[in-house]
Design a protein around this motif. Structure first.
Motif, PDB file in Angstrom:
ATOM      1  N   PHE A   7       1.000  -1.098  -0.132  1.00  0.00           N
ATOM      2  CA  PHE A   7       0.051   0.181  -0.079  1.00  0.00           C
ATOM      3  C   PHE A   7       0.844   1.221   0.169  1.00  0.00           C
ATOM      4  O   PHE A   7       0.179   2.804   0.136  1.00  0.00           O
ATOM      5  N   VAL A   8       2.440   1.136  -0.279  1.00  0.00           N
ATOM      6  CA  VAL A   8       2.865   2.889  -0.307  1.00  0.00           C
ATOM      7  C   VAL A   8       2.876   3.416  -1.290  1.00  0.00           C
ATOM      8  O   VAL A   8       2.411   2.463  -2.724  1.00  0.00           O
ATOM      9  N   PHE A   9       2.530   4.547  -1.351  1.00  0.00           N
ATOM     10  CA  PHE A   9       2.058   5.724  -2.316  1.00  0.00           C
ATOM     11  C   PHE A   9       2.903   6.324  -2.839  1.00  0.00           C
ATOM     12  O   PHE A   9       2.961   7.828  -1.753  1.00  0.00           O
ATOM     13  N   THR A  10       3.978   6.815  -3.391  1.00  0.00           N
ATOM     14  CA  THR A  10       5.107   7.465  -3.468  1.00  0.00           C
ATOM     15  C   THR A  10       4.567   8.436  -4.566  1.00  0.00           C
ATOM     16  O   THR A  10       4.790   8.304  -5.895  1.00  0.00           O
ATOM     17  N   VAL A  11       4.500   9.741  -3.809  1.00  0.00           N
ATOM     18  CA  VAL A  11       3.852  11.130  -4.868  1.00  0.00           C
ATOM     19  C   VAL A  11       5.200  12.133  -4.835  1.00  0.00           C
ATOM     20  O   VAL A  11       6.091  12.399  -3.562  1.00  0.00           O
ATOM     21  N   GLY A  12       5.799  12.414  -5.594  1.00  0.00           N
ATOM     22  CA  GLY A  12       6.778  13.666  -5.954  1.00  0.00           C
ATOM     23  C   GLY A  12       6.434  14.922  -6.155  1.00  0.00           C
ATOM     24  O   GLY A  12       5.841  15.096  -6.935  1.00  0.00           O
ATOM     25  N   VAL A  13       6.590  15.460  -5.433  1.00  0.00           N
ATOM     26  CA  VAL A  13       5.973  17.130  -5.759  1.00  0.00           C
ATOM     27  C   VAL A  13       7.115  18.403  -5.962  1.00  0.00           C
ATOM     28  O   VAL A  13       8.147  18.527  -5.035  1.00  0.00           O
ATOM     29  N   THR A  14       7.246  19.068  -6.999  1.00  0.00           N
ATOM     30  CA  THR A  14       8.103  19.867  -7.693  1.00  0.00           C
ATOM     31  C   THR A  14       8.458  21.115  -6.946  1.00  0.00           C
ATOM     32  O   THR A  14       7.330  20.984  -5.731  1.00  0.00           O
ATOM     33  N   ASP A  15       9.242  21.669  -6.202  1.00  0.00           N
ATOM     34  CA  ASP A  15       9.829  22.804  -5.460  1.00  0.00           C
ATOM     35  C   ASP A  15       8.590  24.230  -5.516  1.00  0.00           C
ATOM     36  O   ASP A  15       8.292  24.611  -4.804  1.00  0.00           O
ATOM     37  N   ALA A  16       8.482  23.724  -6.817  1.00  0.00           N
ATOM     38  CA  ALA A  16       7.514  25.406  -7.052  1.00  0.00           C
ATOM     39  C   ALA A  16       6.014  25.310  -7.096  1.00  0.00           C
ATOM     40  O   ALA A  16       5.049  25.981  -6.572  1.00  0.00           O
ATOM     41  N   ILE A  17       5.528  23.743  -6.272  1.00  0.00           N
ATOM     42  CA  ILE A  17       4.218  23.738  -5.904  1.00  0.00           C
ATOM     43  C   ILE A  17       3.880  23.929  -4.622  1.00  0.00           C
ATOM     44  O   ILE A  17       4.581  23.904  -3.313  1.00  0.00           O
TER      45      ILE A  17
END
Length: 306
Positions: free
Chosen positions: A95-105
């Motif tokens: 159930f691991v869900f890995t999300v990347g978020v850019t610095d600009a968000i």
């Protein structure tokens, strides 16, 4: 060369010692008493010691047997712990869900969307990675990310199997400290001319859009600082060091959190949010859930403009 230790024999011995008889051990292990007795004899012969003293029909642990039992107890206890740990790890990995978020968000926008991930059924472990656009794409190329939230789409011809999905867009809002906001509201956007301005850094798509808009409006603000960290930029704006801008969708949060006032807005600049995923058609349940949560936020924002 030492003979390989027979853990099956050790398990037979351990069960006999724990239950106190060969018959009870045979019932638990679903083998005949003769099999248990024969395997115990083979085990003792391989060790070269007697593990039980046979007193009549009773089996009593010998001194060597007591030592062997203490080790066996530790070995099988550790085995149980290992099995439990592996089962727990399997559950987490599932159930691991890995999300990347850019610095600009903006952090408030990202958190509002990511919270939807906890609506997934089952035990969820949400892993959030922050970084610049290129670094996160490299992580996705190595299958380490399920999704990237970014302020820009993928460039054409990029050598990564990933796809851009537009989640929403909003205009841009401009802020200043409350004691100077009223004067700047008059004549906006020309009132920005020669004013101290806090600019987002090169990692943000907003910088290029702002510079282009300033040129088209014949505005030349005095850019006194640039920030990759949008939260730090807001703190400088809160302290009165200059005007700054954000996507209008987070305007209520910015005004309440930082105590600044809106001096103007423009729809000529669009701040867009994209989901970058390995799928052309979004099928991953977590990605679908977050994408829908983001689109709902933008629908609510758009409805307030009408």
């Amino acid at each position: 060369m030492a003979r390989q230790f027979n853990y099956k024999h050790l398990h037979y011995f351990f069960t006999i010692a724990r239950e106190g008889s060969i018959v009870k051990a045979a019932e638990i292990l679903h083998v005949s008493p003769q099999t248990i007795s024969g395997q115990l004899t083979v085990f003792e012969q391989s060790l070269g010691v007697a593990l039980f003293d046979r007193i009549g029909k009773r089996l009593v642990l010998s001194e060597a047997g007591r030592l062997a039992y203490s080790y066996a107890e530790d070995i099988f206890s550790l085995g149980d712990e290992l099995q439990q740990s592996l089962n727990a790890q399997d559950l987490i990995q599932q159930f691991v869900f890995t999300v990347g978020v850019t610095d600009a968000i903006p952090k408030i926008l990202a958190s509002s969307i990511l919270e939807a991930g906890f609506q997934l059924e089952g035990a969820i472990k949400l892993v959030c990675r922050e970084g610049d656009f290129d670094a996160l794409l490299a992580e996705m190329a190595l299958n380490r990310l399920d999704l990237i939230l970014a302020d820009r789409p993928l460039n054409p011809g990029i050598p990564i199997k990933a796809y851009s999905h537009l989640l929403g867009e909003s205009g841009l809002s401009f802020y200043a400290k409350k004691n100077s906001a009223s004067a700047l509201k008059e004549g906006f956007p020309q009132s920005l001319n020669h004013q101290r301005f806090l600019m987002c850094g090169d990692k943000s798509n907003q910088k290029l859009n702002l510079q282009s808009w300033f040129d088209s409006e014949l505005i030349a603000p005095n850019i006194v600082a640039e920030f990759d960290d949008s939260a730090l930029m807001k703190y400088f704006g809160q302290s009165g060091h200059g005007i700054f801008s954000t996507a209008s969708i987070i305007e209520p949060h910015v005004t309440s959190q930082y105590g600044v006032a809106v001096i103007g807005r423009t729809e000529a600049i669009k701040e867009r949010l994209y989901a970058i995923s390995p799928e052309r058609k979004v099928k991953h349940p977590g990605v679908k859930l977050l994408a829908e949560a983001a689109r709902e936020l933008y629908r609510q924002y758009a409805s307030k403009l009408v």
